[in-house]
Design an enzyme around this catalytic site. Structure first.
Site, PDB file in Angstrom:
ATOM      1  N   LYS A 156       2.949  -2.547  -6.566  1.00 20.25           N
ATOM      2  CA  LYS A 156       1.833  -1.889  -5.875  1.00 20.25           C
ATOM      3  C   LYS A 156       1.197  -0.761  -6.677  1.00 20.25           C
ATOM      4  O   LYS A 156      -0.002  -0.560  -6.599  1.00 20.25           O
ATOM      5  CB  LYS A 156       2.260  -1.406  -4.492  1.00 20.25           C
ATOM      6  CG  LYS A 156       3.280  -0.306  -4.488  1.00 20.25           C
ATOM      7  CD  LYS A 156       3.770  -0.036  -3.064  1.00 20.25           C
ATOM      8  CE  LYS A 156       4.790   1.070  -3.066  1.00 20.25           C
ATOM      9  NZ  LYS A 156       5.636   1.059  -1.869  1.00 20.25           N
ATOM     10  N   ARG A 208      10.259   6.602   8.599  1.00 16.29           N
ATOM     11  CA  ARG A 208       9.023   5.865   8.345  1.00 16.29           C
ATOM     12  C   ARG A 208       9.169   4.590   9.159  1.00 16.29           C
ATOM     13  O   ARG A 208       9.496   4.668  10.336  1.00 16.29           O
ATOM     14  CB  ARG A 208       8.813   5.622   6.847  1.00 16.29           C
ATOM     15  CG  ARG A 208       7.337   5.408   6.503  1.00 16.29           C
ATOM     16  CD  ARG A 208       7.070   5.232   5.010  1.00 16.29           C
ATOM     17  NE  ARG A 208       7.394   3.874   4.563  1.00 16.29           N
ATOM     18  CZ  ARG A 208       7.215   3.437   3.313  1.00 16.29           C
ATOM     19  NH1 ARG A 208       6.719   4.273   2.392  1.00 16.29           N
ATOM     20  NH2 ARG A 208       7.524   2.199   2.965  1.00 16.29           N
TER      21      ARG A 208
HETATM   22  C1  LIG Z   1       6.924   1.035  -2.321  1.00 18.07           C
HETATM   23  C2  LIG Z   1       8.040   0.408  -1.649  1.00 18.07           C
HETATM   24  C3  LIG Z   1       9.197   0.082  -2.383  1.00 18.07           C
HETATM   25  C4  LIG Z   1       9.376   0.436  -3.838  1.00 18.07           C
HETATM   26  O1  LIG Z   1       9.656   1.809  -3.963  1.00 18.07           O
HETATM   27  P1  LIG Z   1       9.963   2.481  -5.391  1.00 18.07           P
HETATM   28  O2  LIG Z   1      10.368   3.852  -5.082  1.00 18.07           O
HETATM   29  O3  LIG Z   1       8.695   2.406  -6.158  1.00 18.07           O
HETATM   30  O4  LIG Z   1      11.038   1.683  -6.019  1.00 18.07           O
HETATM   31  C5  LIG Z   1      10.215  -0.576  -1.709  1.00 18.07           C
HETATM   32  N1  LIG Z   1      10.110  -0.875  -0.391  1.00 18.07           N
HETATM   33  C6  LIG Z   1       9.018  -0.582   0.338  1.00 18.07           C
HETATM   34  C7  LIG Z   1       8.976  -0.930   1.773  1.00 18.07           C
HETATM   35  C8  LIG Z   1       7.944   0.079  -0.267  1.00 18.07           C
HETATM   36  O5  LIG Z   1       6.862   0.378   0.460  1.00 18.07           O
END
Ligand SMILES: *Cc1c(COP(=O)(O)O)cnc(C)c1O
Length: 603
Positions: A36, A131
């Site tokens: 992302k 969250r």
């Molecule tokens: C962005 C995200 C991740 C990845 O997180 P990082 O800290 O970049 O490894 C994993 N799970 C969800 C639900 C996310 O939104």
């Protein structure tokens, strides 16, 4: 590139992924690579897959579509819990999604039944980070209902920590997650394939061997792209911290005082700045500002350079103690934290240039003329071009993907004069040479008539995007998002549908009249260069003039001059139908000259 630019080292991303995937595999954990922060950049997704991730994770449907359009068929996991309003798009584009709302899951199930699919879901549990996630006390009840939905299958449960509340993964909360999974398995006699223990912040727990055994999956973004774990922010063993680097050009370098002179009020952002008097310092200004990036989280590569501040378009540095005294015109490099990277990748003002092995210098290309065009006489074109000082050689070979590939391999630029019509072969040669390239097409036709025509000129683009013969499908190297068509006059409805569906940028003559060529080319070049190693230009001479319906010579020249200024052109392909062509050898030469940097008037 003169403005701010992020250089993305694809090999470092692949290597970071490999290090982390191997580390996790030794602890029986599989990894979903999270793209992302790169906005779903296809080269980044592919590098993660090359590095061994089992699937790609994205939080936006648009980014998943972007990767799908580039031919990535790997399983896609939707990370952000789906909005009720877009369940149909989720099942159409993603294979797995993370979920916490019963009514959304019900809708996902109905939507996937309509498509005769079974959509996989992971139930998210909130372990206290507050969250997304089902509260543990409701987990069994929700699972009981979900198991009855025919269109979805629960493949596991998961959690997300250290995002909102900053809660750290621990043996205790991870142990709880395993316990909840086993409760579901027992209650409904099912086996959960995945217990997903979080994101990059879970890696330290693995390192300390404190992760409960049944946690078998992580979703990793930041640790791959920035090479860091996210609890203490230290570099992960064997990873690069500079796979993404921002740079901008030094536009002023002067010794000036460290404190402003005169009575001071508020700065451009309504803050009252504070200054410490260090006497005169060597100050540098770069052509990047708050409109482009988040300044506060830029980290100069040279630790002895410090950031003084920034306004919308200017970044001010103290370079008094720089390792090497910088010079005007030099590009100063920065590493970024997650926030800065996210903002810069999302900004339209920041160029994104992938680095894939040796850098090419395209300002003074060595041109190799290849092919026998029915449109012009090679001798005439040769004479004109050598008269104007554009030096090049002639290849006697036929146009095949190999002959074109060889020209690129020798670090030269082909000037392709295709007999009717070799664009498919040349583009294959391009795809053998570059992992990701853009395509700028100047033509009255969209060339998307696959199935309705067999004229190469009418179908080559649909072949490239996989609507024709499989061996002509180049969509993994040439994305619709990097393709532009300029000067459309004749399009069928079926072609318009494909243009819309694939998101190809197409400009009709009407658009050109309305917007002007300059505006259009700025857009086109941004598209063709965004995340690519450069672009292929194909000009069909029929695009010009045609009794006032087509481009004027002036517009064609401007187009070519802007292409030349971008330094991004990898190849120039001249096609067209002789009896429809309005252009003679001489005029064509002058257009080709513009493409290689000759100006009609240099003041
Ligand atoms: C962005 C995200 C991740 C990845 O997180 P990082 O800290 O970049 O490894 C994993 N799970 C969800 C639900 C996310 O939104």
């Amino acid at each position: 590139m003169s403005g701010p630019e992020i250089v993305i080292d694809i090999e470092k991303i692949r290597s970071n992924t490999r290090s982390i995937v191997d580390f996790c595999r030794r602890r029986a954990i599989s990894v979903t690579g999270v793209t992302k922060v790169s906005c779903g950049m296809p080269l980044v997704g592919r590098a993660m897959l090359d590095g061994g991730v089992v699937s790609l994770g994205e939080s936006r449907i648009e980014n998943i579509r972007r990767m799908r359009a580039s031919g990535i068929n790997a399983p896609m996991m939707m990370l952000r819990i789906p909005p009720l309003s877009r369940v149909d798009e989720i099942v159409a584009n993603a294979d797995i999604s993370l979920n916490s709302e019963l009514s959304v899951i019900r809708s996902l199930s109905e939507a996937s039944l309509k498509r005769a699919k079974v959509h996989k879901i992971i139930l998210m549990v909130d372990l206290g980070d507050l969250r997304e996630g089902i509260w543990p006390s409701e987990l069994l009840e929700i699972s009981r209902e979900v198991i009855n939905f025919k269109g979805v299958q629960i493949i596991g449960i998961g959690t997300n920590l250290t995002c909102f509340g900053g809660v750290l993964p621990s043996p205790e909360n991870m142990g709880k997650l395993v316990e909840y999974a086993e409760n579901i398995e027992k209650a409904f006699s099912i086996q959960l394939e995945i217990i997903s223990g979080g994101n990059s912040s879970s890696l330290p727990l693995l390192m300390e061997n404190r992760m409960p055994a049944r946690i078998n999956h992580l979703r990793i973004g930041e640790a791959i792209v920035l090479g860091k774990e996210t609890v203490k922010g230290t570099l992960w063993p064997g990873c690069y911290g500079d796979a993404f680097q921002l740079s901008a050009e030094l536009i002023e370098l002067k010794k000036k005082p460290s404190v402003p002179i005169g009575e001071t009020g508020m700065d451009a952002f309504g803050e009252k700045p504070v200054f410490h008097d260090k006497g005169d310092i060597l100050r540098a200004i770069l052509n990047v500002g708050r409109e482009d990036v988040t300044i506060d989280s830029l980290i100069p590569e040279d630790e002895k350079i410090s950031i003084l501040g920034a306004s919308s378009d200017h970044l001010l540095l103290d370079v008094s103690h720089a390792e090497k005294r910088p010079v005007l015109g030099e590009r100063i490099k920065f590493n970024m934290n997650y926030g800065a990277l996210l903002a810069a990748m999302t900004s339209n003002y920041v160029g994104k240039t992938p680095l894939l092995g040796a850098e090419r210098k395209m300002n003074t290309p060595d041109i190799v003329m290849i092919g026998n065009s029915p449109l012009y006489k090679n001798e005439n074109l040769l004479k004109h071009l050598s008269d104007s000082g554009i030096i090049f050689e002639v290849s006697e070979e036929k146009i095949t993907n190999q002959s074109i590939h060889n020209i690129f391999r020798n670090k030269k630029t082909p000037l392709i004069g295709g007999e009717l019509n070799k664009s498919c072969e040349s583009l294959k040669g391009l795809s053998l040479s570059f992992k990701q390239s853009g395509l700028i097409i100047l033509s009255p036709n969209a060339s998307l008539l696959s199935g309705k025509s067999s004229e190469p000129d009418e179908i080559f683009l649909s072949e490239v995007f996989g609507f024709g013969k499989k061996e002509n499908d180049l969509s993994s190297c040439i994305s619709p998002e990097n393709t532009v068509i300029i000067g459309l006059r004749e399009t069928e409805n079926s072609e318009i549908e494909i243009i819309k569906k694939l998101g190809i940028q197409a400009y009709t003559m009407e658009d050109i009249d309305l917007l002007g060529m300059r505006e259009i080319m700025i857009n086109c070049l941004r598209r063709a260069c965004n995340g690519t190693e450069g672009f292929y230009t194909r000009i069909s001479t029929d695009v010009i003039n045609a009794e006032g319906e087509g481009l004027t010579f002036r517009e064609a020249h401007l187009t070519m001059e802007m292409i030349s200024d971008s330094s991004g052109m990898l190849a120039l392909d001249i096609s067209g139908t002789p009896d429809k062509s309005w252009i003679d050898d001489r005029a064509l030469c002058s257009i080709v000259e513009s493409a290689y940097g000759k100006r009609i008037l240099r003041l």
